[in-house]
Design a protein around this motif. Structure first.
Motif, short mmCIF file in Angstrom:
data_model
loop_
_atom_site.label_atom_id
_atom_site.label_comp_id
_atom_site.label_asym_id
_atom_site.label_seq_id
_atom_site.Cartn_x
_atom_site.Cartn_y
_atom_site.Cartn_z
N GLN A 32 5.25 4.60 -9.79
CA GLN A 32 5.14 6.05 -9.54
C GLN A 32 5.65 6.37 -8.14
O GLN A 32 6.37 7.34 -7.94
CB GLN A 32 3.69 6.51 -9.70
N LEU A 33 5.29 5.52 -7.17
CA LEU A 33 5.79 5.75 -5.80
C LEU A 33 7.31 5.68 -5.77
O LEU A 33 7.95 6.38 -5.00
CB LEU A 33 5.22 4.72 -4.84
N TYR A 34 7.86 4.81 -6.60
CA TYR A 34 9.32 4.68 -6.64
C TYR A 34 9.98 5.76 -7.49
O TYR A 34 11.18 5.73 -7.72
CB TYR A 34 9.72 3.30 -7.17
N ASN A 35 9.16 6.69 -8.00
CA ASN A 35 9.71 7.81 -8.76
C ASN A 35 10.41 7.38 -10.03
O ASN A 35 11.38 8.02 -10.46
CB ASN A 35 10.68 8.59 -7.87
N ILE A 92 -0.26 -3.37 9.15
CA ILE A 92 0.67 -3.03 8.07
C ILE A 92 2.04 -3.59 8.44
O ILE A 92 2.60 -3.27 9.49
CB ILE A 92 0.72 -1.52 7.83
N ILE A 109 0.80 -1.23 0.00
CA ILE A 109 0.00 0.00 0.00
C ILE A 109 0.84 1.28 0.00
O ILE A 109 0.28 2.36 -0.08
CB ILE A 109 -0.99 0.04 1.18
N GLY A 110 2.14 1.15 0.09
CA GLY A 110 2.92 2.38 0.05
C GLY A 110 4.35 2.15 0.48
O GLY A 110 4.75 1.02 0.80
N LEU A 111 5.10 3.23 0.47
CA LEU A 111 6.51 3.17 0.86
C LEU A 111 6.76 4.09 2.04
O LEU A 111 6.17 5.17 2.12
CB LEU A 111 7.40 3.62 -0.30
N TYR A 112 7.63 3.65 2.92
CA TYR A 112 8.05 4.51 4.02
C TYR A 112 9.19 5.41 3.56
O TYR A 112 9.86 5.14 2.56
CB TYR A 112 8.48 3.66 5.22
N GLU A 113 9.39 6.45 4.35
CA GLU A 113 10.46 7.42 4.08
C GLU A 113 11.81 6.72 3.88
O GLU A 113 12.59 7.10 3.02
CB GLU A 113 10.56 8.37 5.28
N ASP A 114 12.09 5.69 4.69
CA ASP A 114 13.39 5.01 4.62
C ASP A 114 13.45 3.98 3.49
O ASP A 114 14.42 3.25 3.36
CB ASP A 114 13.72 4.35 5.96
#
Lengths: 362, 359
Positions: B251-254, B102, B86-91
């Motif tokens: 997209q989350l991984y840029n 999660i 569901i997403g990525l953390y800052e680290d």
């Protein structure tokens, strides 16, 4: 731009097609006396104006003079709607909850100072909050409440501004970044990727990109960039009656939640750290949200002037150069458009705006 | 959770990527959001062709079973069904939701094999119950054993929707026709066209659905064919507006993206080893460009090999040999145009990379 043989000429060029630039363009175009161009590096709603919770929020804005400006703007919304169409402006009333007794003292002081400018605030007890908003957490100690706060649909707002402005013969140039600005006599040459525009008057309404625009003409525009991440739930049965600090329920039942403020430049990535923190915060405010599914999230880069207050008006020492950049652009859009169009066309404004001049940072 | 390679998506591409990487001793976790592995293969009842060499004649769901078995018994692979990224953390660690909590997963490499989305076709009445995508209709019939209607139109004439039309016919649904806006069809599987003829299912060229009508569900359709409107009693419309790669995680991984119409629209740019512009992020299957099932499997192998190599588990020379083999196999399996588009997409990545170095 190498070829400058064919610079198109305008009376007014506005850089930035967000909620501020478009409001200025629309209000100015109502007079039908000037050739106006709005230029944007991308398209409307691709930046800050399209990634907002879109409150029209007044009652906690301080100092009270700033509260008053916000009040005027929210009072202009119904009038604006009659002119440009239904932007789904709803004056829901706004609640700003607090969770400690100390905050009640501050709330009472806020109510007192805002009363002086005509903003009516009630300081509610815990029971009164729960009566107004039964799904709110019983841990709440109290809240400030004002019936003046509300929200708007930013997508409709932008669309109807542009449509009305186009009807009044405003030109738009989208997907066209400005690459340089040059002063020429009393006017300006705006160099863009798609060509050069000559203008008598130039308005910088680039929001988070203001600093860069300023640098083209040796101006330091003192703003910070702040990322906000917003969660959106699945459509829920009516749960919230009011716009609450950080949470509101949209017409279609979706609940928008957002509290975060991070200084990370133009980075618009979402992070699970903030998403989880935001969700936990929402549940602590409205426990029933624990059962809601979050279906998406978005983040936006907001612009915040260094002292928090709007920057708008003519730039001292630069003839015919104006700026309008601020946080809370959705709230302030109608009043800023009105005042700026007065200033640009006649040099006078119906309200004093000196305290918002960029010169205060000098 | 701590892992060498996280594979997102348990369809044919993800399973092949996992198996390939595990071959070189890479510890892999597969995350699949549905309750079972196998992806789209689970409801393909037809024999698949073409398939990679070494795989005999087999129906889609049988192939899924074989792959799932291979993965299940592989000591380097763990699988998590009913788990969603569901997403990525800052680290940089990955957040995986299992409906209760999660889970934070630290992985050295990731392979995104999230497949494709089927697009709808819009016409007045398209939101009525009874309008489904061809993919959904196929799941209902072949997997859930539910007959979604009795009288049907299919909208769009890809090989896949022709396949589904035949499968609907087989369970007793009267397929009135396959509606196609184009006036001439190329590149369709001859065998399927022959079977359509046999079953008296026409492809209605130069036509589109003008409107679907009904009280609470589809009851009538107005079809426009060569400019003539005619009304039909129909309770099922299966639409195929084409496939687009599912790219949100990229997209989350840029990752950087490029538009390639033949490959299905916007997709991440990537290199010959299927690594994107973001270090350690590989893509496989339809995420890397829409293609057939056999080719999807080979792209999985390529992504698995690429990840294993970048983890240092395969010497570069050996990896190159295998990579060349897989690429020639891919060229044999997929449609010439698709393969050309893919090659071009990868060349563009290389040139854009050189440009970056130059400046």
């Amino acid at each position: 731009m190498k070829s400058r043989t064919h610079a198109e000429a305008y009376d007014v060029v506005i850089i930035g097609a967000g909620v501020i630039g478009n409001s200025i363009a629309y209000h100015l175009s109502e007079q039908n006396s000037q050739n106006i161009l709005v230029i944007d590096k991308s398209f409307p709603l691709s930046g800050t104006s399209g990634s907002t919770q879109a409150w029209v929020w007044v009652h906690t804005k301080t100092p009270s003079s700033y509260g008053e400006l916000s009040l005027f703007s929210s009072e202009l919304y119904p009038y604006l709607e009659r002119k440009i169409g239904d932007v789904e402006y709803k004056r829901t009333g706004g609640l700003a909850p607090f969770f400690t007794e100390e905050e009640r003292e501050k709330a009472l002081k806020l109510a007192e100072s805002q009363a002086k400018v005509g903003i009516d605030i009630k300081v509610l007890s815990r029971d009164e909050v729960l009566k107004k908003e039964p799904s709110f957490s019983p841990n709440v100690v109290g809240a400030t409440f004002s019936s003046i706060d509300g929200n708007v649909n930013p997508f409709r707002l932008l669309e109807l501004y542009t449509r009305a402005a186009e009807k009044n013969k405003v030109d738009y140039s989208f997907y066209n970044p400005v690459v340089d600005i040059e002063q020429q006599g009393d006017g300006y040459m705006v160099h863009s990727e798609k060509g050069v525009f000559r203008t008598k008057k130039l308005i910088l309404a680039g929001g988070p990109w203001s600093k860069q625009l300023g640098s083209f003409i040796g101006l330091d525009i003192p703003v910070k960039l702040v990322r906000g991440q917003v969660l959106i739930t699945e459509p829920l049965a009516p749960l919230l009656n009011y716009t609450i600090g950080g949470i509101r329920q949209a017409n279609n039942g979706e609940v928008l939640i957002g509290y975060s403020k991070e200084e990370v430049g133009y980075n618009r990535q979402g992070t699970l750290d903030v998403i989880q923190e935001t969700a936990n915060m929402a549940v602590s405010f409205v426990p029933a949200l624990a059962n809601a599914n979050v279906v998406r999230s978005f983040s936006g880069v907001r612009v915040v002037p260094e002292d928090g207050l709007p920057i708008f008006g003519e730039i001292p020492g630069r003839k015919n150069l104006y700026i309008a950049t601020m946080h809370s652009g959705i709230t302030l859009s109608p009043v800023i458009g009105t005042l700026m169009s007065e200033l640009i066309s006649s040099g006078e404004t119906s309200l004093p705006i000196e305290k918002y001049s960029i010169s205060r940072f000098a | 959770m701590n892992i060498d390679l996280l594979v997102v998506g348990g369809g044919p591409a993800g399973l092949m990527a996992a198996l390939e990487a595990a071959e070189y001793g890479v510890n892999v976790a597969i995350v699949e959001e549905s309750s079972r592995l196998g992806g789209q293969l689970r409801q393909q009842t037809q024999y698949l062709s073409p398939l990679p060499s070494g795989i005999g004649e087999i129906r889609g769901f049988e192939l899924a079973n074989e792959l799932v078995e291979a993965v299940t018994f592989n000591k380097h692979i763990v699988t998590y069904t009913n788990h969603t990224v569901i997403g990525l953390y800052e680290d940089g660690s990955v957040g995986i939701n299992n409906g209760k909590e999660i889970i934070r997963c630290e992985t050295k490499k990731i392979s995104v094999a999230t497949g494709a989305d089927i697009q709808g076709v819009l016409f007045p009445g398209w939101t009525l119950p009874g309008v489904l995508t061809v993919g959904a209709a196929q799941i209902l019939v072949n997997r859930e054993r539910v007959k979604p209607g009795n009288e049907a139109f299919i909208v769009g004439s890809s090989d896949f929707s022709i396949e589904v039309a035949l499968q609907l016919y087989d369970v007793g649904i009267n397929v009135l026709g396959i509606v196609e806006t184009e006036t001439s069809l190329h590149d369709r599987k001859q065998e399927n066209l022959y079977r359509l003829k046999e079953k008296n299912i026409p492809i209605l060229e130069n036509s589109y659905i003008e409107q679907a009508k009904g009280r609470g569900q589809v009851e009538k359709v107005i079809l426009n064919q060569n400019g003539n409107k005619e009304e039909y009693d129909v309770d099922l419309i299966c639409v195929d507006g084409g496939l687009n790669p599912v790219i949100e995680l990229c997209q989350l991984y840029n990752c950087s993206f490029a538009f390639n119409e033949i490959l299905g629209g916007w997709l991440p740019t990537y290199q010959a080893n299927f690594e994107t512009s973001t270090d350690g992020v590989f893509i496989a299957g339809n995420t890397a460009g829409i293609t057939n099932q056999g080719a999807v499997m080979v792209t999985g192998k390529l992504a698995g090999l690429g990840a294993a190599e970048s983890l240092g588990n395969v010497p570069e020379q050996a990896a190159d040999v295998w990579r060349n083999n897989y690429w020639s196999e891919l060229a044999k399996l997929e449609n010439y145009q698709v393969n050309e588009a893919r090659t071009c997409h990868i060349q563009n990545f290389e040139t854009s990379k050189t440009k970056v170095y130059e400046t």
